[in-house]
Design a protein around this motif. Structure first.
Motif, PDB file in Angstrom:
ATOM      1  N   PHE A  95       0.798  -1.218   0.000  1.00  0.00           N
ATOM      2  CA  PHE A  95       0.000   0.000   0.000  1.00  0.00           C
ATOM      3  C   PHE A  95       0.838   1.280   0.000  1.00  0.00           C
ATOM      4  O   PHE A  95       0.284   2.371   0.058  1.00  0.00           O
ATOM      5  N   GLY A  96       2.134   1.144  -0.079  1.00  0.00           N
ATOM      6  CA  GLY A  96       2.961   2.342  -0.120  1.00  0.00           C
ATOM      7  C   GLY A  96       4.426   2.001  -0.200  1.00  0.00           C
ATOM      8  O   GLY A  96       4.820   0.829  -0.247  1.00  0.00           O
ATOM      9  N   HIS A  97       5.244   3.009  -0.196  1.00  0.00           N
ATOM     10  CA  HIS A  97       6.689   2.834  -0.235  1.00  0.00           C
ATOM     11  C   HIS A  97       7.353   4.068   0.356  1.00  0.00           C
ATOM     12  O   HIS A  97       6.761   5.141   0.440  1.00  0.00           O
ATOM     13  N   PRO A 126      -4.285   4.172   2.332  1.00  0.00           N
ATOM     14  CA  PRO A 126      -4.956   3.479   3.442  1.00  0.00           C
ATOM     15  C   PRO A 126      -5.254   2.020   3.111  1.00  0.00           C
ATOM     16  O   PRO A 126      -5.568   1.679   1.964  1.00  0.00           O
ATOM     17  N   LEU A 127      -5.166   1.155   4.126  1.00  0.00           N
ATOM     18  CA  LEU A 127      -5.384  -0.277   3.907  1.00  0.00           C
ATOM     19  C   LEU A 127      -6.817  -0.603   3.513  1.00  0.00           C
ATOM     20  O   LEU A 127      -7.074  -1.662   2.945  1.00  0.00           O
ATOM     21  N   ASP A 128      -7.760   0.287   3.820  1.00  0.00           N
ATOM     22  CA  ASP A 128      -9.158   0.010   3.493  1.00  0.00           C
ATOM     23  C   ASP A 128      -9.607   0.716   2.217  1.00  0.00           C
ATOM     24  O   ASP A 128     -10.804   0.823   1.938  1.00  0.00           O
ATOM     25  N   THR A 129      -8.648   1.186   1.406  1.00  0.00           N
ATOM     26  CA  THR A 129      -9.027   1.843   0.162  1.00  0.00           C
ATOM     27  C   THR A 129      -9.676   0.827  -0.786  1.00  0.00           C
ATOM     28  O   THR A 129      -9.301  -0.356  -0.801  1.00  0.00           O
ATOM     29  N   PRO A 185       8.799   5.696  -8.343  1.00  0.00           N
ATOM     30  CA  PRO A 185       8.411   7.096  -8.629  1.00  0.00           C
ATOM     31  C   PRO A 185       6.912   7.270  -8.865  1.00  0.00           C
ATOM     32  O   PRO A 185       6.457   7.582  -9.962  1.00  0.00           O
ATOM     33  N   THR A 186       6.137   7.083  -7.789  1.00  0.00           N
ATOM     34  CA  THR A 186       4.683   7.170  -7.913  1.00  0.00           C
ATOM     35  C   THR A 186       4.153   8.594  -7.807  1.00  0.00           C
ATOM     36  O   THR A 186       3.004   8.850  -8.166  1.00  0.00           O
ATOM     37  N   ALA A 187       4.965   9.504  -7.279  1.00  0.00           N
ATOM     38  CA  ALA A 187       4.467  10.850  -6.991  1.00  0.00           C
ATOM     39  C   ALA A 187       3.792  11.505  -8.203  1.00  0.00           C
ATOM     40  O   ALA A 187       2.692  12.058  -8.069  1.00  0.00           O
ATOM     41  N   PRO A 188       4.402  11.473  -9.399  1.00  0.00           N
ATOM     42  CA  PRO A 188       3.725  12.088 -10.546  1.00  0.00           C
ATOM     43  C   PRO A 188       2.388  11.430 -10.857  1.00  0.00           C
ATOM     44  O   PRO A 188       1.423  12.114 -11.226  1.00  0.00           O
ATOM     45  N   LEU A 189       2.311  10.109 -10.704  1.00  0.00           N
ATOM     46  CA  LEU A 189       1.053   9.407 -10.968  1.00  0.00           C
ATOM     47  C   LEU A 189      -0.021   9.829  -9.984  1.00  0.00           C
ATOM     48  O   LEU A 189      -1.160  10.138 -10.355  1.00  0.00           O
ATOM     49  N   VAL A 190       0.334   9.853  -8.701  1.00  0.00           N
ATOM     50  CA  VAL A 190      -0.645  10.155  -7.658  1.00  0.00           C
ATOM     51  C   VAL A 190      -1.058  11.622  -7.696  1.00  0.00           C
ATOM     52  O   VAL A 190      -2.245  11.957  -7.614  1.00  0.00           O
ATOM     53  N   LYS A 191      -0.055  12.520  -7.846  1.00  0.00           N
ATOM     54  CA  LYS A 191      -0.362  13.951  -7.818  1.00  0.00           C
ATOM     55  C   LYS A 191      -1.096  14.407  -9.078  1.00  0.00           C
ATOM     56  O   LYS A 191      -2.069  15.165  -9.007  1.00  0.00           O
ATOM     57  N   SER A 192      -0.644  13.969 -10.232  1.00  0.00           N
ATOM     58  CA  SER A 192      -1.251  14.439 -11.481  1.00  0.00           C
ATOM     59  C   SER A 192      -2.622  13.829 -11.729  1.00  0.00           C
ATOM     60  O   SER A 192      -3.539  14.507 -12.173  1.00  0.00           O
ATOM     61  N   LEU A 193      -2.764  12.532 -11.444  1.00  0.00           N
ATOM     62  CA  LEU A 193      -4.030  11.859 -11.713  1.00  0.00           C
ATOM     63  C   LEU A 193      -4.988  11.933 -10.534  1.00  0.00           C
ATOM     64  O   LEU A 193      -6.188  11.720 -10.688  1.00  0.00           O
ATOM     65  N   ASN A 194      -4.437  12.214  -9.333  1.00  0.00           N
ATOM     66  CA  ASN A 194      -5.253  12.371  -8.129  1.00  0.00           C
ATOM     67  C   ASN A 194      -6.142  11.158  -7.886  1.00  0.00           C
ATOM     68  O   ASN A 194      -7.341  11.277  -7.595  1.00  0.00           O
ATOM     69  N   LYS A 195      -5.539   9.971  -7.991  1.00  0.00           N
ATOM     70  CA  LYS A 195      -6.252   8.714  -7.764  1.00  0.00           C
ATOM     71  C   LYS A 195      -5.434   7.825  -6.831  1.00  0.00           C
ATOM     72  O   LYS A 195      -4.211   7.940  -6.750  1.00  0.00           O
ATOM     73  N   PRO A 196      -6.095   6.923  -6.103  1.00  0.00           N
ATOM     74  CA  PRO A 196      -5.352   6.040  -5.193  1.00  0.00           C
ATOM     75  C   PRO A 196      -4.455   5.083  -5.967  1.00  0.00           C
ATOM     76  O   PRO A 196      -4.762   4.699  -7.096  1.00  0.00           O
ATOM     77  N   ALA A 197      -3.349   4.696  -5.326  1.00  0.00           N
ATOM     78  CA  ALA A 197      -2.391   3.802  -5.981  1.00  0.00           C
ATOM     79  C   ALA A 197      -1.954   2.718  -5.008  1.00  0.00           C
ATOM     80  O   ALA A 197      -1.787   2.959  -3.809  1.00  0.00           O
TER      81      ALA A 197
END
Length: 526
Positions: free
Chosen positions: A254-256, A441-444, A473-485
């Motif tokens: 769920f993260g790194h 979050p684990l319950d996403t 390098p997830t930051a661009p994916l998460v910030k630009s698309l604004n979706k859970p990863a």
């Protein structure tokens, strides 16, 4: 036929469930057997479908491994890899498009067969690999895949022709990017091939972006995403990277941690100086740097810089989740070849959930040439793994404060003569910020969907890991698309990622294909 411990139901077991191989003592038992068959048949059928597709795509995977893919060394190589991948994906029914990226194109592909109203998931992986030192590999070339079998506690090379017969899932393929990250790219293709071959409609629309310079920190990923935001729009992001749990059970991460690179250079005399004439008279920067670094950690491996681990590093509830993840630490230490772990966390998963301070390189003159000198300078490269609370700017500031507290004057370029004459201790401090930490979050919903989808793949429970120690390098994916990863690793934990003799356990190619097939066919609640 593929011999695998990963396939749960053999034909014999199916027949047993029908009661064909046992006398039918009662109508009730027959009915229960028939019910058992219909419950298990979908899993058995999916294994058969994905096994056939994986076996076909595996040959393409071996060809893929022959393509050099070090982005930091050759843009033409990356261009060739991108074109090869696009052509292969197109051959198997995906729409593809190369995304312009300064001579190192990224690849977009999609398989939009679920319908306009179905949810869309974006799958991320990377085509590039780590640099290689061929002399350190136990084979002719890292770009010539080699089949190896475990014999007498070591790996023995076997002819690739053995792959045409029965295959043991524990055999390995050794090559650069065998696991990181060409294997997931081809597993994804195999899973889609399994869908198409059996006229199966996926439950989700599938989009794919393949990065061309992930190992270089993905410096242009944000720009590429911003230029193609509509094309890449999705309901969630799934990152196919990283190692599975050591048990090889299905794994959802769920993260790194994030990563920041720092280089510090301590200065001595204006040039290398004769140690007979000047030893005992001028300070040796190698000793100065060693003393500085040694003070950053205590004998237990804990960083001594005040507040480095954050104001509230891990809550009790977080520790409970981390302690529940199964781990054989004795086996892990044996694999790493060390007798004892550092005492940073209560267990392995606690340790990799905290920020770290790691020296990954040291230099001061030459260790091979016999030169009796006081070196002019000494340099250390450091990587800082960050968390959401202990973010990059915070950790860098704490490191700087510590260095200043030891009497050093910090500069950002080589010192002038005036600076040398004015300051007894000079250190050049250079920072290269990488990517931010990710913590979903684990319950996403995307995590709950992945857990449900992966459970039929194995008898083992799906392993849920809050934080991976490495960095993607997830930051661009998460910030630009604004979706859970989330991250779904598919390769064996002992794959020698980033090191000589990188490898993939062949059974993981088949189980990974099946995992993706189940992800594609499991409904996703929007």
């Amino acid at each position: 036929m593929f011999k695998t411990k990963d396939v749960r139901f053999t034909l014999k077991e199916i027949l047993l469930s029908l009661g064909v191989l046992m006398s039918m003592r009662s109508a009730l038992l027959s009915g229960l057997s028939l019910l058992s068959f219909f419950l298990y048949f979908p899993v058995y059928a999916s294994v058969q479908n994905t096994e056939k597709a994986a076996k076909q795509i595996f040959n393409e995977y071996l060809e893929y491994l022959t393509l050099p893919n070090v982005a930091t060394q050759s843009s033409p190589d990356i261009q060739k890899v991108a074109e090869w991948t696009a052509k292969k994906y197109s051959q198997y029914g995906l729409k593809t498009q190369l995304l312009e990226n300064n001579g190192q194109p990224m690849l977009y592909a999609d398989y939009m067969q679920a319908g306009e109203d179905a949810p869309t998931l974006l799958f991320y992986a990377h085509m590039d690999g780590q640099p290689v030192n061929p002399e350190l590999w136990d084979q002719e070339s890292p770009w010539k895949p080699v089949l190896k079998v475990k014999e007498n506690e070591g790996w023995t090379t076997k002819p690739l022709s053995m792959l045409t017969g029965d295959i043991d899932p524990d055999w390995r393929i050794f090559a650069r990017s065998a696991s990181d990250d060409k294997a997931p790219i081809m597993m994804l293709l195999a899973a889609i091939h399994a869908l198409a071959s059996n006229s199966t409609t996926p439950s989700i629309n599938i989009k794919v972006i393949l990065d061309s310079n992930e190992e270089g920190g993905s410096p242009t990923l944000a720009k590429v995403i911003d230029s193609n935001k509509s094309l890449l729009s999705a309901d969630a992001v799934v990152i196919l990277d990283g190692p599975m749990h050591p048990s090889n059970a299905p794994t959802v991460v769920f993260g790194h941690r994030g990563a920041t690179l720092v280089r510090i250079t301590v200065y001595g005399p204006v040039s290398d100086s004769h140690s007979g004439h000047f030893g005992n008279y001028i300070q040796n920067p190698a000793f100065m740097l060693s003393t500085l670094l040694a003070g950053m950690k205590n004998e237990n491996g804990q960083v001594t810089i005040p507040r480095y681990y954050g104001d509230t590093p891990l809550s009790e509830s977080e520790k409970q989740v981390l302690s529940a993840i199964p781990i054989d630490e004795k086996a892990l230490l044996n694999r790493l070849g060390v007798a004892k772990a550092e005492s940073v966390g209560g267990n392995y998963y606690e340790a990799i959930s905290l920020p770290s301070l790691n020296v990954n390189g040291l230099s001061a003159a030459s260790t091979t040439a016999v030169r009796t000198i006081v070196p002019a300078e000494a340099t250390a490269s450091i990587d800082i793994r960050t968390t959401k609370a202990a973010y990059s700017a915070r950790q860098v500031a704490l490191l700087k404060d510590y260095i200043v507290s030891k009497g050093y004057h910090i500069i950002d370029k080589a010192p002038t003569l005036a600076q040398r004459q004015q300051h007894e201790k000079l250190v050049r401090f250079e920072v290269r910020e990488g990517t931010d930490a990710l913590q979903t979050p684990l319950d996403t919903p995307v995590g709950l969907w992945a857990k449900e989808a992966l459970q039929p793949v194995s008898d083992d429970q799906v392993i849920l890991i809050p934080l991976m120690g490495g960095t993607v390098p997830t930051a661009p994916l998460v910030k630009s698309l604004n979706k859970p990863a989330i991250l779904i690793p598919l390769v064996n934990a002992d794959n020698n990622q980033h090191a000589p003799n990188e490898n993939l356990r062949i059974g993981n190619f088949y189980s990974g294909t099946e995992s993706l097939y189940h992800l594609f066919t499991t409904p996703y609640a929007q």
